[in-house]
Design a protein around this motif. Sequence first.
Motif, short mmCIF file in Angstrom:
data_model
loop_
_atom_site.label_atom_id
_atom_site.label_comp_id
_atom_site.label_asym_id
_atom_site.label_seq_id
_atom_site.Cartn_x
_atom_site.Cartn_y
_atom_site.Cartn_z
N ASN A 159 0.48 -0.92 0.18
CA ASN A 159 0.29 -0.04 -0.22
C ASN A 159 1.05 1.06 0.14
OD1 ASN A 159 -2.73 1.90 0.23
ND2 ASN A 159 -2.06 1.64 2.15
N VAL A 160 0.89 1.71 -1.62
CA VAL A 160 1.71 2.76 -1.20
C VAL A 160 1.07 4.08 -1.42
CG1 VAL A 160 3.63 4.35 -2.91
CG2 VAL A 160 3.44 1.59 -2.84
N THR A 161 1.34 5.06 0.18
CA THR A 161 0.70 6.55 0.03
C THR A 161 1.44 7.64 -0.43
OG1 THR A 161 -0.71 5.30 1.51
CG2 THR A 161 -0.38 7.90 1.65
N PHE A 162 1.07 8.57 -1.04
CA PHE A 162 1.79 9.39 -1.64
C PHE A 162 1.31 11.61 -1.14
CE2 PHE A 162 1.74 6.53 -4.52
CZ PHE A 162 3.31 6.71 -5.30
N GLU A 163 2.11 12.03 -0.11
CA GLU A 163 1.71 13.22 -0.23
C GLU A 163 1.27 13.97 -1.21
OE1 GLU A 163 4.34 15.73 2.13
OE2 GLU A 163 4.04 13.84 3.93
N PRO A 164 0.45 15.05 -1.21
CA PRO A 164 -0.28 16.44 -2.72
C PRO A 164 1.59 16.54 -3.01
CG PRO A 164 -1.61 17.11 -0.67
CD PRO A 164 -0.50 15.67 -0.28
N GLY A 165 1.48 16.62 -4.74
CA GLY A 165 2.49 16.83 -5.43
C GLY A 165 3.60 15.71 -5.88
N CYS A 166 3.50 14.45 -4.56
CA CYS A 166 4.97 13.24 -4.70
C CYS A 166 4.80 12.19 -5.55
CB CYS A 166 4.53 12.50 -3.13
SG CYS A 166 5.74 11.35 -2.96
N ARG A 167 5.77 12.16 -6.48
CA ARG A 167 5.19 11.02 -6.97
C ARG A 167 6.80 10.13 -7.39
NH1 ARG A 167 6.44 16.39 -8.62
NH2 ARG A 167 7.95 17.01 -9.74
N ASN A 168 6.80 9.32 -8.01
CA ASN A 168 8.09 8.31 -7.98
C ASN A 168 8.71 8.60 -9.49
OD1 ASN A 168 6.26 6.37 -9.85
ND2 ASN A 168 6.05 5.03 -8.25
N ASN A 169 9.96 8.38 -9.46
CA ASN A 169 10.85 8.66 -10.92
C ASN A 169 10.69 7.28 -12.10
OD1 ASN A 169 12.48 10.27 -8.90
ND2 ASN A 169 14.33 8.57 -9.27
N TRP A 170 10.79 7.75 -12.74
CA TRP A 170 10.49 7.07 -14.06
C TRP A 170 11.13 6.12 -13.32
CZ3 TRP A 170 7.32 7.98 -18.00
CH2 TRP A 170 6.88 9.62 -18.19
N HIS A 171 10.77 4.75 -13.85
CA HIS A 171 11.09 3.57 -13.86
C HIS A 171 10.42 2.02 -14.84
CE1 HIS A 171 7.81 3.27 -11.14
NE2 HIS A 171 7.57 1.98 -11.23
N ILE A 172 11.27 0.99 -14.66
CA ILE A 172 10.73 0.58 -15.58
C ILE A 172 11.15 -1.55 -14.63
CG2 ILE A 172 11.76 -1.38 -17.70
CD1 ILE A 172 13.42 1.34 -18.43
N HIS A 173 9.70 -1.80 -14.85
CA HIS A 173 9.98 -3.48 -14.45
C HIS A 173 10.37 -4.24 -15.70
CE1 HIS A 173 7.79 -1.25 -10.68
NE2 HIS A 173 6.93 -0.76 -11.64
N HIS A 174 11.55 -5.73 -15.31
CA HIS A 174 12.09 -5.89 -16.47
C HIS A 174 11.83 -7.46 -15.83
CE1 HIS A 174 14.13 -2.92 -18.16
NE2 HIS A 174 14.56 -2.49 -17.26
N ALA A 175 11.65 -8.04 -16.44
CA ALA A 175 11.53 -9.55 -16.39
C ALA A 175 12.02 -10.01 -17.55
CB ALA A 175 9.76 -9.83 -16.35
N VAL A 176 12.16 -11.30 -16.87
CA VAL A 176 12.59 -12.30 -18.19
C VAL A 176 10.91 -12.87 -18.90
CG1 VAL A 176 13.84 -14.77 -18.81
CG2 VAL A 176 15.04 -12.50 -17.48
N SER A 177 10.59 -13.45 -17.90
CA SER A 177 8.74 -13.52 -18.37
C SER A 177 7.66 -12.91 -17.47
CB SER A 177 9.21 -14.81 -18.58
OG SER A 177 9.18 -15.82 -17.48
N GLY A 178 6.78 -13.23 -17.48
CA GLY A 178 6.03 -12.74 -17.05
C GLY A 178 6.33 -10.95 -16.40
N GLY A 179 6.47 -11.06 -14.84
CA GLY A 179 6.30 -9.59 -14.60
C GLY A 179 5.55 -8.12 -14.76
N GLY A 180 6.09 -7.39 -14.64
CA GLY A 180 5.04 -6.38 -14.56
C GLY A 180 4.85 -5.98 -13.25
N GLN A 181 3.16 -4.99 -13.46
CA GLN A 181 3.23 -4.18 -12.16
C GLN A 181 1.87 -3.73 -12.08
OE1 GLN A 181 4.10 -0.46 -10.72
NE2 GLN A 181 4.74 -1.06 -9.15
N LEU A 182 0.67 -3.87 -10.87
CA LEU A 182 -0.56 -3.36 -11.74
C LEU A 182 -1.13 -2.25 -10.76
CD1 LEU A 182 -3.58 -4.48 -12.51
CD2 LEU A 182 -3.37 -6.44 -11.14
#
Length: 135
Positions: free
Chosen positions: A39-62
């Motif tokens: 569970n990730v909570t962000f204060e107003p204006g907060c954002r994460n960096n650009w990022h990539i979820h790598h995987a050999v197979s499957g993977g990713g994020q929901l």
Amino acid sequence: MDEFPQIFPRGGKNTAYARYFVGQSYLNMLSTTQVVIGNVTFEPGCRNNWHIHHAVSGGGQLLLVTAGRGCYQEWGKPARKLHPGDVVHIPAGVKHWHGAAPDSWFAHLAIEVPGEGIKTEWCEPVSDEQYDILK
């Protein structure tokens, strides 16, 4: 801060990943076995960096949005506004970022899609110029 209602507890300050965020985020790991869910909570204006979820197979994020208002953007595409109930499917290999709207707290469940050879590559911060377009 206490008046921001959430389904899941907010958790503590996200110090382990603070260097990958602009602004303050909070993390409560709901599951670290079978399927990793935070569970990730962000204060107003907060954002994460650009990022990539790598995987050999499957993977990713929901992402399952549970509270507040936020944004999601894939590299080279317009940003998408997010509200409670929204679902974001992020395939492995897609550069993206997500975070709170400038004037709202925001919370989502971040679910790591199982796969082989999973790793996250953290990239550059979302610049103020990129973020300010959302206002």
